[in-house]
Scaffold this active site. Sequence first.
Site, mmCIF file in Angstrom:
data_model
loop_
_atom_site.group_PDB
_atom_site.id
_atom_site.type_symbol
_atom_site.label_atom_id
_atom_site.label_comp_id
_atom_site.label_asym_id
_atom_site.label_seq_id
_atom_site.Cartn_x
_atom_site.Cartn_y
_atom_site.Cartn_z
ATOM 1 N N GLY A 1 -9.025 -0.981 -14.065
ATOM 2 C CA GLY A 1 -9.816 -2.131 -14.466
ATOM 3 C C GLY A 1 -9.555 -2.483 -15.925
ATOM 4 N N GLY B 1 -2.151 -2.204 -15.493
ATOM 5 C CA GLY B 1 -3.307 -1.466 -15.997
ATOM 6 C C GLY B 1 -4.326 -2.441 -16.551
ATOM 7 N N ASN C 1 5.975 6.516 -6.440
ATOM 8 C CA ASN C 1 4.729 6.923 -7.093
ATOM 9 C C ASN C 1 4.701 8.431 -7.288
ATOM 10 O OD1 ASN C 1 2.107 7.310 -7.903
ATOM 11 N ND2 ASN C 1 1.170 6.566 -6.007
ATOM 12 N N ASN D 1 -11.488 5.090 -8.218
ATOM 13 C CA ASN D 1 -11.252 5.210 -6.780
ATOM 14 C C ASN D 1 -10.644 6.563 -6.481
ATOM 15 O OD1 ASN D 1 -8.339 5.168 -5.526
ATOM 16 N ND2 ASN D 1 -8.220 3.963 -7.403
ATOM 17 N N ILE E 1 0.982 1.535 -15.922
ATOM 18 C CA ILE E 1 0.449 2.874 -15.727
ATOM 19 C C ILE E 1 -0.331 2.953 -14.411
ATOM 20 C CG2 ILE E 1 0.250 3.424 -18.189
ATOM 21 C CD1 ILE E 1 -2.717 2.737 -18.086
ATOM 22 N N CYS F 1 -0.065 9.764 -8.306
ATOM 23 C CA CYS F 1 -1.359 9.592 -7.656
ATOM 24 C C CYS F 1 -2.298 10.719 -8.081
ATOM 25 C CB CYS F 1 -1.239 9.587 -6.139
ATOM 26 S SG CYS F 1 -2.867 9.392 -5.369
ATOM 27 N N GLY G 1 -7.058 8.395 -1.811
ATOM 28 C CA GLY G 1 -6.243 9.514 -1.342
ATOM 29 C C GLY G 1 -5.109 9.093 -0.428
ATOM 30 N N ASN H 1 5.885 0.984 -2.029
ATOM 31 C CA ASN H 1 5.350 2.026 -2.908
ATOM 32 C C ASN H 1 5.307 3.334 -2.113
ATOM 33 O OD1 ASN H 1 2.974 3.746 -3.890
ATOM 34 N ND2 ASN H 1 3.228 2.314 -5.583
ATOM 35 N N LYS I 1 0.837 -1.203 0.000
ATOM 36 C CA LYS I 1 0.000 0.000 0.000
ATOM 37 C C LYS I 1 0.870 1.250 0.000
ATOM 38 C CE LYS I 1 -3.732 2.531 0.769
ATOM 39 N NZ LYS I 1 -4.088 3.193 -0.501
#
Lengths: 303, 248
Positions: free
Chosen positions: A218, A244, A128, A69, A192, A131, A72, A100, A45
Amino acid sequence: MVNTKVTLSGLELDNPVIPASGTFGFGYEFAELYDINCLGSIALKGTTREPRFGNPTPRIAECTEGLINSVGLQNPGVDKVISEELPKLAKVFHKPAVANISGFSVEDYVVTCEKLDKEDQIGLLEVNISCPNVHNGGMSFGTDPDSAAEVTRAVKAVTTKPVYMKLSPNVTDIAEIACACKEAGADGISLINTLMGMRISLTTKRPVIANKMGGFSGPAIFPVAVRMVWQVYEATGLPIIGMGGVQSAEDVLELMLAGATAVEVGAANLVDPLASKRIVEDLPAAMERYGFTSLTDMIGGAH
Amino acid sequence: MIQNTFTVCSNRALTDSVYRMVLEGPLEGAITAPGQFVNLKLPGYYLRRPISVCDWTDDTLTLIYKVVGHGTEAMAATPVGESFDLLAGLGNGFDPSLSGDTPLLVGGGVGIPPLYGLCKALLAGGKTPSVILGFNTAEEIFLQEDFETLLEGTGGSVCVTTVDGSAGTKGFVTGVMKDLDYSFFYTCGPMPMFRAIESVAATSGQYSFEERMGCGFGACMGCSIQTKNGNKRVCKDGPVLMREEIIW
């Protein structure tokens, strides 16, 4: 007999399948269901310097073949990740994990990476800069080549672990950003992240998500992932963690032909908690069916 | 949590928009408390649908659900014999051990179903529950007779309220609740009802929350709320939370 082993900048994986960050928690929810050691690795996470609750709810909106989603970056902060989450993970997962990292300033990234660099359980840092769900940070680093390079350089200076920059697809020229990361010393590229999206409820006449917009993921975004992995492979030649919309062993093979060395499985884990395990199990048969004997040998094979 | 295929044994309307579906399949003892839920994969819809469990046996599940969108519409149109992929045993349910001897169960509309399984568990434990079922109007009433049958001869009671007074006691559930003596309360229903209950409740209690979910098993952080005991995932740490930990 097929060979599913791949190597990410010296980190050898039994297979290329890695549950994507944000869809697998810190692993142990899934360990209740199956032995997660069958996975190549796990992307943990997204972790920040300070604890974060994240965005108001609703944070989730359904779409055709996907979801939006806007969590945040909810996480307990790097110190608690190290003191509480990693020890829990160690009980159920015995391979190196992918950390991450997100931040709101270059210093945030540096501090968080420096701390995670000392953890033996972490085999690779996925940084990352993409975001879409936080303001004044996150994606803003990943949509400008100079900022992307600055974060890359700063992080590389404080870690000996491989650094993979996780890029946003919400840019005009993904190759330009990837090249900037390469020149700044990135060991690889991860892509991605989600595509910015939005849904509006006809009942309430308002955005479904409290934060209005969010990240779309998705199977609907899989073709975008294939295209961008292809472009980054052509432009940089760096090892790539592709992701992705992956939901089958065939999708893994397709992304690897485009140039991915390993593949993350994201949204599929949320719908089918056994998705990553199933993909690992299906991989050898899918390789045989399409005439692949070694995954390492097929990387970028479509170019 | 288990993942298995369940077959629809019956699926019929209780009111204009509320349906009862009975499913058969291997539960493998996955349900450990009333108030837990299942997450159901409907063909053609990407995300699963979380539905609270009304009642269960070793190999059957009773779900009572309200048609509120395309997904639940498709559920209502599902014929007997059709199968679903289902995650069962999700969430932290009600704790019957907290009830005392005379617990109060307060349900509002489609929040009522999980209280049926709870009522059964409390009776099995020798408790004497009082039940208040709140609806807007007479046409919306469901499960009243089921609760009456369940409580017959136990000393427990069922009281129905309707906002418009077309059946039972006119008004809100709290109008009845404030005059009752009880040892503990359990409730499931809409947020305005929760706020009203919070203002009249005389004991400790448990609230069952609802939130839009991604996965339903604690992985995505889609349904997080803040409590006095830190961040909680409605799907995994909830849906049932203690009165004392809720931030209103």
